[in-house]
Design an enzyme around this catalytic site. Structure first.
Site: not given
Length: 173
Positions: A128, A147
């Site tokens: 991330d 995401d």
């Protein structure tokens, strides 16, 4: 004379898989870049008080759900991603030619699922790097392109569902 367009073939809306491939490619290239450009948890402020680049590893699911597990969650989430991806491909294949909105939504979710699946299986964690925050008081969990694609696709699916219930028709072209 028969129409030879892809939407009329037995492939359904699989032509939208180009979007899935694009999402996976952008996701993986961006993760590669940030993993090589940043050290773990380093932040680069893009918009002060609101937006930063960072590097974080997530061994769990959304919002680090089950991240503290002993490693079994890696394979559970990988299995879930494989099953969901297979369902999405079948669903995409069965769509009619007027289901463009739904095809785009499914392609986005599929691309996001496959992007994170790759990380989970190959690396053991999901990379991330996008961090949204408000000053230094509130931080949304770090996320990535995959995401984002899943979120946009899910919102599109929800809108399609609500539109279908209200009017009896789906959101189309």
């Amino acid at each position: 004379m028969p129409d030879a367009t892809l939407s009329n073939t037995s492939l359904g809306r699989l032509a939208w898989l180009w979007l899935t491939v694009l999402i996976v490619a952008v996701d993986q290239v961006s993760k590669y870049y940030f993993e090589n450009a940043l050290s773990l948890y380093q932040q680069i402020i893009v918009i002060p008080d609101y937006f930063s680049w960072t590097l974080a590893y997530n061994t769990g699911a959304a919002f680090s759900f089950l991240a503290d597990g002993a490693g079994w969650q890696r394979w559970l989430f990988a299995l879930i991603a494989v099953v969901v991806s297979a369902v999405l491909v079948v669903w995409l294949k069965r769509l009619g030619r007027d289901d463009t909105w739904l095809a785009i939504a499914l392609a986005l979710v599929l691309g996001g699922a496959l992007g994170n699946l790759y990380d989970r299986v190959v690396l053991g964690h999901v990379i991330d790097f996008i961090l949204v925050h408000w000053q230094n008081r509130w931080y949304f969990p770090a996320f990535n392109v995959a995401d984002s694609a899943i979120t946009v696709g899910a919102i599109m699916l929800a809108l399609d569902m609500f539109k279908s219930k209200k009017t009896g028709e789906t959101v189309n072209d």
